[in-house]
Motif scaffolding. Structure first.
Motif, PDB file in Angstrom:
ATOM      1  N   ARG A  34       0.839  -1.200   0.000  1.00  0.00           N
ATOM      2  CA  ARG A  34       0.000   0.000   0.000  1.00  0.00           C
ATOM      3  C   ARG A  34       0.870   1.245   0.000  1.00  0.00           C
ATOM      4  O   ARG A  34       0.623   2.196  -0.737  1.00  0.00           O
ATOM      5  N   ASP A  35       1.919   1.239   0.829  1.00  0.00           N
ATOM      6  CA  ASP A  35       2.831   2.385   0.878  1.00  0.00           C
ATOM      7  C   ASP A  35       3.491   2.615  -0.484  1.00  0.00           C
ATOM      8  O   ASP A  35       3.690   3.767  -0.894  1.00  0.00           O
ATOM      9  N   ALA A  36       3.836   1.538  -1.171  1.00  0.00           N
ATOM     10  CA  ALA A  36       4.471   1.672  -2.487  1.00  0.00           C
ATOM     11  C   ALA A  36       3.500   2.250  -3.510  1.00  0.00           C
ATOM     12  O   ALA A  36       3.892   3.031  -4.384  1.00  0.00           O
ATOM     13  N   LEU A  37       2.224   1.884  -3.417  1.00  0.00           N
ATOM     14  CA  LEU A  37       1.221   2.478  -4.302  1.00  0.00           C
ATOM     15  C   LEU A  37       1.043   3.959  -4.007  1.00  0.00           C
ATOM     16  O   LEU A  37       0.928   4.783  -4.926  1.00  0.00           O
ATOM     17  N   VAL A  38       1.024   4.316  -2.732  1.00  0.00           N
ATOM     18  CA  VAL A  38       0.915   5.728  -2.357  1.00  0.00           C
ATOM     19  C   VAL A  38       2.113   6.512  -2.893  1.00  0.00           C
ATOM     20  O   VAL A  38       1.968   7.619  -3.420  1.00  0.00           O
ATOM     21  N   ALA A  39       3.308   5.919  -2.793  1.00  0.00           N
ATOM     22  CA  ALA A  39       4.506   6.581  -3.317  1.00  0.00           C
ATOM     23  C   ALA A  39       4.409   6.772  -4.828  1.00  0.00           C
ATOM     24  O   ALA A  39       4.821   7.811  -5.361  1.00  0.00           O
ATOM     25  N   LEU A  40       3.862   5.773  -5.524  1.00  0.00           N
ATOM     26  CA  LEU A  40       3.677   5.898  -6.971  1.00  0.00           C
ATOM     27  C   LEU A  40       2.722   7.046  -7.295  1.00  0.00           C
ATOM     28  O   LEU A  40       2.983   7.847  -8.207  1.00  0.00           O
ATOM     29  N   TYR A  41       1.635   7.132  -6.568  1.00  0.00           N
ATOM     30  CA  TYR A  41       0.654   8.210  -6.752  1.00  0.00           C
ATOM     31  C   TYR A  41       1.309   9.574  -6.529  1.00  0.00           C
ATOM     32  O   TYR A  41       1.154  10.499  -7.340  1.00  0.00           O
ATOM     33  N   GLN A  42       2.043   9.693  -5.434  1.00  0.00           N
ATOM     34  CA  GLN A  42       2.635  10.987  -5.079  1.00  0.00           C
ATOM     35  C   GLN A  42       3.748  11.393  -6.034  1.00  0.00           C
ATOM     36  O   GLN A  42       3.919  12.586  -6.331  1.00  0.00           O
ATOM     37  N   SER A  43       4.502  10.413  -6.528  1.00  0.00           N
ATOM     38  CA  SER A  43       5.645  10.718  -7.400  1.00  0.00           C
ATOM     39  C   SER A  43       5.247  11.014  -8.837  1.00  0.00           C
ATOM     40  O   SER A  43       6.049  11.549  -9.601  1.00  0.00           O
ATOM     41  N   THR A  44       4.022  10.649  -9.200  1.00  0.00           N
ATOM     42  CA  THR A  44       3.590  10.804 -10.595  1.00  0.00           C
ATOM     43  C   THR A  44       2.387  11.733 -10.718  1.00  0.00           C
ATOM     44  O   THR A  44       1.590  11.603 -11.637  1.00  0.00           O
ATOM     45  N   ASN A  45       2.258  12.664  -9.759  1.00  0.00           N
ATOM     46  CA  ASN A  45       1.201  13.685  -9.804  1.00  0.00           C
ATOM     47  C   ASN A  45      -0.186  13.052  -9.849  1.00  0.00           C
ATOM     48  O   ASN A  45      -0.995  13.332 -10.735  1.00  0.00           O
ATOM     49  N   GLY A  46      -0.428  12.200  -8.855  1.00  0.00           N
ATOM     50  CA  GLY A  46      -1.709  11.506  -8.816  1.00  0.00           C
ATOM     51  C   GLY A  46      -2.916  12.424  -8.853  1.00  0.00           C
ATOM     52  O   GLY A  46      -3.955  12.075  -9.412  1.00  0.00           O
ATOM     53  N   ALA A  47      -2.773  13.613  -8.268  1.00  0.00           N
ATOM     54  CA  ALA A  47      -3.897  14.551  -8.275  1.00  0.00           C
ATOM     55  C   ALA A  47      -4.271  14.984  -9.683  1.00  0.00           C
ATOM     56  O   ALA A  47      -5.398  15.437  -9.917  1.00  0.00           O
ATOM     57  N   GLY A  48      -3.332  14.834 -10.628  1.00  0.00           N
ATOM     58  CA  GLY A  48      -3.595  15.229 -12.004  1.00  0.00           C
ATOM     59  C   GLY A  48      -3.907  14.069 -12.929  1.00  0.00           C
ATOM     60  O   GLY A  48      -4.054  14.272 -14.138  1.00  0.00           O
ATOM     61  N   TRP A  49      -4.021  12.858 -12.381  1.00  0.00           N
ATOM     62  CA  TRP A  49      -4.340  11.710 -13.234  1.00  0.00           C
ATOM     63  C   TRP A  49      -5.721  11.872 -13.862  1.00  0.00           C
ATOM     64  O   TRP A  49      -6.628  12.488 -13.289  1.00  0.00           O
ATOM     65  N   THR A  50      -5.879  11.277 -15.005  1.00  0.00           N
ATOM     66  CA  THR A  50      -7.193  11.273 -15.652  1.00  0.00           C
ATOM     67  C   THR A  50      -8.205  10.521 -14.804  1.00  0.00           C
ATOM     68  O   THR A  50      -9.355  10.950 -14.651  1.00  0.00           O
ATOM     69  N   ASP A  51      -7.794   9.405 -14.236  1.00  0.00           N
ATOM     70  CA  ASP A  51      -8.680   8.617 -13.381  1.00  0.00           C
ATOM     71  C   ASP A  51      -7.891   8.144 -12.166  1.00  0.00           C
ATOM     72  O   ASP A  51      -6.906   7.412 -12.305  1.00  0.00           O
ATOM     73  N   SER A  52      -8.299   8.564 -10.988  1.00  0.00           N
ATOM     74  CA  SER A  52      -7.660   8.127  -9.743  1.00  0.00           C
ATOM     75  C   SER A  52      -8.706   7.624  -8.758  1.00  0.00           C
ATOM     76  O   SER A  52      -8.563   7.774  -7.550  1.00  0.00           O
ATOM     77  N   THR A  53      -9.744   7.005  -9.279  1.00  0.00           N
ATOM     78  CA  THR A  53     -10.861   6.553  -8.462  1.00  0.00           C
ATOM     79  C   THR A  53     -10.388   5.690  -7.291  1.00  0.00           C
ATOM     80  O   THR A  53      -9.673   4.705  -7.484  1.00  0.00           O
ATOM     81  N   ASN A  54     -10.770   6.094  -6.089  1.00  0.00           N
ATOM     82  CA  ASN A  54     -10.538   5.394  -4.817  1.00  0.00           C
ATOM     83  C   ASN A  54      -9.096   5.432  -4.332  1.00  0.00           C
ATOM     84  O   ASN A  54      -8.817   4.929  -3.226  1.00  0.00           O
ATOM     85  N   TRP A  55      -8.177   5.994  -5.084  1.00  0.00           N
ATOM     86  CA  TRP A  55      -6.790   6.033  -4.630  1.00  0.00           C
ATOM     87  C   TRP A  55      -6.676   6.818  -3.325  1.00  0.00           C
ATOM     88  O   TRP A  55      -7.321   7.847  -3.125  1.00  0.00           O
TER      89      TRP A  55
END
Length: 207
Positions: A34-55
């Motif tokens: 889970r921590d690694a997924l969170v790191a992926l989200y944070q490192s790749t501008n997850g807030a700007g993803w086209t779809d980040s449902t439930n992340w």
């Protein structure tokens, strides 16, 4: 003589409680994954993803799974098996993937990812890695020790240096590394490579 209604209800509720207690608890993804997924989200501008449902909400493998994450495993613990985030407006660098010990497929193609390609060492279940059509730089990772790898796509990036020796691989079917800045002599293809299952040029390779 029939049981009183109140006695019957108490017995039925007790049976339901015992049945529920006997069922395994809902499986959770390990904290490291889970921590690694969170790191992926944070490192790749997850807030700007086209779809980040439930992340970032709840468990990635729970009843409301995170978009693009596929899990599997036993009743006590799930593992991240696949990550599918192609063409999803990811930008930035990809952090380490070593926490995903059961990862089989990851697709990050058609984004704006940059920086070095993450190490794939230790991902012994990895079957496919797709990161083509990005802006990765640096060197290709050594994939020769991955016992299950069949598909490796890194074409249309900005990679430099030689292609690692893949001649001893027994599972590699498709290798795509064209349209980079690779140099040196191409390694001998493994016997497992499908006819036409590679793309090396254009690059700066020589015989």
């Amino acid at each position: 003589m029939p049981l009183p209604r109140s006695t019957w209800l108490r017995a039925a509720l007790a049976a339901v409680t015992l049945t529920a207690a006997a069922l395994p608890a809902a499986a959770d993804v390990p904290a490291a994954e889970r921590d690694a997924l969170v790191a992926l989200y944070q490192s790749t501008n997850g807030a700007g993803w086209t779809d980040s449902t439930n992340w970032l909400s709840g468990d990635p493998c729970g009843p409301a799974p995170w978009f693009g994450v596929v899990c599997g495993g036993g009743p006590v613990e799930h593992h991240v098996r696949e990550i599918h985030l192609s063409a999803n407006n990811l930008a930035g660098s990809v952090p380490g993937l070593s926490a995903f010990t059961a990862l089989e497929r990851i697709n990050l193609s058609d984004n704006a990812l940059s920086g070095p390609v993450p190490s794939l060492a230790g991902l012994n279940a990895l079957v496919g890695f797709w990161a083509d059509n990005n802006q990765f730089s640096g060197y290709l990772p050594d994939i020769s020790t991955l016992p299950a790898l069949g598909f490796f796509y890194m074409n249309n990036n900005q990679l430099i240096g030689p292609i690692p020796d893949i001649s001893g691989m027994t599972t590699l079917i498709d290798l795509r590394v064209s349209t980079n800045r690779l140099t040196g002599t191409p390694p001998a293809p493994p016997a497992s490579l499908n006819p036409g299952g590679s793309s090396l040029c254009p690059n700066y390779l020589h015989a």
